[in-house]
Scaffold this motif. Structure first.
Motif, short mmCIF file in Angstrom:
data_model
loop_
_atom_site.label_atom_id
_atom_site.label_comp_id
_atom_site.label_asym_id
_atom_site.label_seq_id
_atom_site.Cartn_x
_atom_site.Cartn_y
_atom_site.Cartn_z
N LYS A 13 34.67 59.27 73.89
CA LYS A 13 33.00 58.99 74.72
C LYS A 13 32.61 60.27 75.22
N ILE A 14 33.21 61.30 75.46
CA ILE A 14 32.95 62.43 75.26
C ILE A 14 33.04 63.49 74.84
N ASN A 16 31.05 61.95 72.12
CA ASN A 16 29.76 61.56 72.01
C ASN A 16 28.86 62.59 72.83
N LYS A 17 28.96 62.56 73.99
CA LYS A 17 27.89 63.42 74.65
C LYS A 17 28.04 64.68 74.13
N LEU A 18 29.31 65.66 73.81
CA LEU A 18 29.33 66.59 72.84
C LEU A 18 28.51 66.87 71.79
N GLN A 20 25.90 65.28 70.98
CA GLN A 20 24.41 65.29 72.01
C GLN A 20 23.26 66.43 72.09
N TYR A 21 24.59 67.48 72.12
CA TYR A 21 23.78 69.39 72.07
C TYR A 21 24.32 70.25 70.86
N LEU A 284 27.19 71.36 77.19
CA LEU A 284 27.91 69.92 77.97
C LEU A 284 28.12 70.93 79.45
N ASP A 287 25.37 70.31 81.78
CA ASP A 287 25.18 68.38 82.16
C ASP A 287 25.74 68.36 83.43
N MET A 288 27.32 68.75 83.03
CA MET A 288 27.82 67.59 83.64
C MET A 288 28.60 68.93 84.72
N LEU A 310 32.36 60.53 83.40
CA LEU A 310 31.14 58.94 82.73
C LEU A 310 30.95 58.26 84.29
#
Length: 787
Positions: A13-14, A16-18, A20-21, A284, A287-288, A310
């Motif tokens: 899942k991490i 997948n977020k990565l 996106q950038y 990322l 964002d976090m 998450l």
């Protein structure tokens, strides 16, 4: 790293977020394939690159990777002699241009802020601008070949345009004819299969010659090429074939250029994908709200306010945990739904992220370790297909862990020994934990068994921990408390829920006295911890307040010194200018005197002229030294509270607020109060009540100076600066014998006006004040009358 662990800790899942950038297909693929590394030096390099990218993003934003695409398939085909299409060639040209932009961006950034790793990678990008220019000179942004691609192509396309124009003119004249117009469905010229045709009604087919190329869906219209233009269409077709052959020649030529640089460009594509991936990690992290952890390979882990990435920021509870220094194993006890599993997953996931070169959502100063592997047994993984119970499933995982773990591994066990008889389960759990602890790897385990509290208390290198529970609200706070074992809270919860007292008393009687003492001890520890936390927070608040005051004082002091230096320097420059002018005039007078003496026959003593010039030179002040000499000024008497004094080093007047010992005093300079040594102060006037000799004050003669300002413009200043300027302005006006002054503060929000008027109300030199009249500036000006 085992894929099962990555799935258990939700590492995918991490990623997948990565992704996106990322901006390029190569960067996305690199992000999707990212795996944690056990190489300590390699992980440090990955984090360094991420840190540099984060600094670039913070200062300039990330570079644009627009136009860059994965052209490796096209490069491979070009290298083996195949022909690339216009779209592929345009992609090659855009990628070359994009690489050049990225390289120049990072080179310019490196000159301002050193980004060693990113700059080194960007310097490996090749410069292929000549190929890009050739492609752009032949192919436009729509992937069409330009007329200017070759002289032959330009000539052929001119022929095509002339031929098409002639055919259209021929057909236009035909459809305008009354005899032909009645046979047409529409009076227009259209194209079918690269042939110019006209729409003819089906019933006139026999009366209309030519070739039928198509018909409408209803069959009512036939698209016919008249016989008169067949030869012209044929010639146009031949010209188009020549155009296609010429375009192929151009594309083969461009493909050959690409083939010559295919190897370098393939390497460039890899570098661009890596740079895109690195900047995606920086985005990322932003964002976090993540920070760079300090890495080590000695098994030390310290999380400061670590957050599970998450879980929503407004719901996540920060985690403080340390392992690998005084203790290598943590046993977390406490009831269900308290957050024990989330704690395990947070430690495991943040470890995976740091080992992948990613920043972690934690405060600065957090330290992470590079483990050779992370093993976890978390959650209920009962398998119906394999007919395994919950206990059997956990034991299977633990057996695998026991076989694979090393002293450099991190072990995460959730509810170890659960799913079987409590007595046997707790004994088995203690044995498993003891075996893992002797291996000297790092371990965090959760359990329900109270027997493990005693094990953790007695075993060196093992520490108890628990999840905080609020008995008043009957809800967990999800905070990890290291050093305090978990309480069952069963009696407290039952009492809050209304269980009758006789039942509770009977239940307490069934509990062993030793167990009750342990519960009371834990409760006492919690109370002491809460009190210590409150005291720590209060001390931290006071410390921050003192730091802010100290910083503010230093800023104000530096500001005063800077203003003093500028004023003294200006005064010296003005004096030097005046003396220079006087010297020039004196020299002219002396010259005139010499000439006059010669004309009149009189004699002027030369040594007198030299002496006059020397006196003029001596009158020029020497340049002031920047370093202020702190010469002790002996006061006429002992300085007391209330005295008006002058600080020689700052050239500022003030009043003594109070003495601090026998050598220092607190002095109020306008809005600023400072602690000053007594030997730096010069007594100007003593407080009332002293002896007549001591009450003698310096007499100041007030004369009107035409250079004194009667207006002060404070617009754009903050309140502190404005009050300091107003205090200085009032002193100058008072000494300049001004009766009325105007202070321009503007209208704005009214904060500056209110603050200035409150200050004027208390000032000893101000008799009264009012807002300006219509012709004086209205509410944007305050007019003050001086004593």
């Amino acid at each position: 790293m085992d894929d099962k662990i990555l799935h258990t800790l939700e590492y995918r899942k991490i990623l997948n977020k990565l992704t996106q950038y990322t901006q390029t297909p190569m960067g996305k693929l690199t992000s999707e394939q990212l795996k944690p590394s056990g190489d300590f030096e390699g992980v440090k390099l990955l984090l360094q690159a991420t840190d540099e990218a984060a600094n670039v993003d913070r200062l300039k934003g990330i570079p644009s990777f627009s136009g860059i695409s994965d052209i490796k398939p096209a490069l491979k085909r070009a290298s083996i002699g195949g022909m690339l299409g216009t779209t592929e060639l345009l992609a090659v040209g855009n990628t070359i241009g994009g690489a050049r932009r990225v390289k120049r961006f990072l080179a310019a950034m490196h000159e301002e802020e050193k980004i060693i790793s990113l700059f080194a990678q960007s310097e490996l990008l090749s410069e292929q601008k000549h190929v890009e220019d050739d492609i752009r000179s032949c192919i436009d942004e729509n992937a069409d070949v330009l007329d200017t691609a070759s002289t032959e192509l330009a000539s052929i396309r001119r022929e095509l345009r002339v031929g098409e124009t002639r055919i259209r003119e021929k057909l236009d004249s035909m459809i305008r004819s009354s005899s032909v117009a009645k046979m047409l469905q529409d009076q227009l010229v259209t194209i079918r299969g690269d042939r110019f045709v006209i729409p003819v009604k089906a019933e006139y087919r026999a009366h209309f010659g030519g070739i039928v190329h198509d018909q409408s869906g209803s069959g009512a219209t036939l698209f016919i090429e008249p016989e008169s233009i067949v030869a012209m269409n044929n010639k146009l077709r031949e010209t188009r074939l020549r155009e296609e052959r010429e375009i192929e020649i151009i594309l083969y030529r461009l493909t050959a250029l690409v083939g010559d640089i295919a190897e370098e460009m393939s390497y460039d594509v890899d570098i661009l994908g890596e740079l895109d991936f690195i900047f995606a990690k920086a985005r990322l992290a932003r964002d976090m709200k993540a920070t760079q952890p300090r890495m080590n390979d000695r098994g030390y882990l310290k999380l400061r306010k670590g957050r599970h990435p998450l879980i929503a920021a407004d719901h996540v509870v920060p985690l403080d945990v340390e392992i690998g220094n005084q203790y290598s194993s943590i046993i977390v006890t406490g009831p269900n739904t308290g957050g024990k599993t989330v704690t395990l997953k947070t430690i495991g996931l943040l470890s995976l992220m740091s080992m992948s070169g990613l920043f972690i959502p934690a405060e600065e100063g957090s330290q992470m370790c590079v483990f050779d592997a992370i093993y976890a047994d978390i959650g209920d993984e009962q398998s119906i297909e394999q007919s395994l119970s919950t206990f059997s499933s956990h034991m299977t995982n633990i057996v695998n862990i026991l076989h694979k773990m090393t002293p450099k591994s991190l072990i995460l066990l959730d509810e170890v020994g659960a799913g079987t008889d409590p007595a046997e389960g707790s004994a088995l759990a203690i044995a498993i934990l003891e075996h893992i602890h002797r291996t000297e790897c790092r371990m965090v385990a959760t359990t329900h068994y109270s027997e493990l509290k005693a094990y953790a208390y007695e075993r060196k290198g093992v520490i108890n921990a628990s999840m905080e529970f609020d008995v008043q609200s009957l809800s967990p706070t999800y905070r990890l408390l290291v050093g305090i074992p978990g309480r069952s809270n069963a009696f407290a919860i039952a009492e809050r829920l209304g269980v009758p007292s006789p039942i509770l008393d009977h239940a307490r009687g069934e509990v062993k006295e030793e167990d009750m003492r342990v519960e009371h001890m834990i409760a006492s520890l919690e109370e002491n911890r809460l009190a210590a936390e409150k005291e720590h927070e209060r001390a931290e608040s006071i410390r921050r307040e003192v730091e802010e005051l100290r910083e503010r004082h230093q800023v104000e002091l530096a500001k005063l010194e800077s203003q003093r230096d500028k004023r003294l320097e200006k005064a010296e420059n003005d004096a030097s200018a005046i003396l220079a002018k006087a010297r020039k005039e004196a020299e002219e007078i002396i010259t005139d005197l010499r000439l006059l003496a010669m004309e009149e026959g009189a004699s002027v003593k030369e040594h007198k002229l030299i002496e006059a010039r020397r006196r003029l030179d001596d009158a020029e002040p020497a340049p002031r030294k920047k370093a202020v000499s702190r010469t002790a000024v002996k006061p006429p008497r002992q300085i007391q509270a209330g005295d008006e004094v002058k600080m020689s080093s700052l050239n500022q007047k003030g009043h003594v607020v109070e003495l601090s010992g026998s050598k220092e005093a607190f002095v109020q300079f306008g809005v600023m109060k400072m602690k000053v040594r007594l030997d730096e102060l010069e007594l100007l006037s003593a407080q009332k009540g002293g002896t007549p000799a001591l009450r003698q004050a310096t007499i100041v003669k007030r004369t009107r100076d035409e250079n004194i300002r009667s207006e002060l413009d404070l617009r754009g200043s903050n309140l502190e600066e404005a009050i300091m300027e107003t205090d200085r302005f009032i002193d100058e006006a008072f000494l300049g014998n001004l009766g009325q002054i105007s202070i321009i503060h503007g209208k704005g929000t009214g904060v500056l006006r209110t603050g200035i008027q409150e200050y004027l109300r208390k000032h000893r030199y101000v008799k009264s004040y009012r807002l300006g009249n219509y012709n004086e500036g209205g509410a944007g000006v305050t007019v003050a009358e001086l004593q």
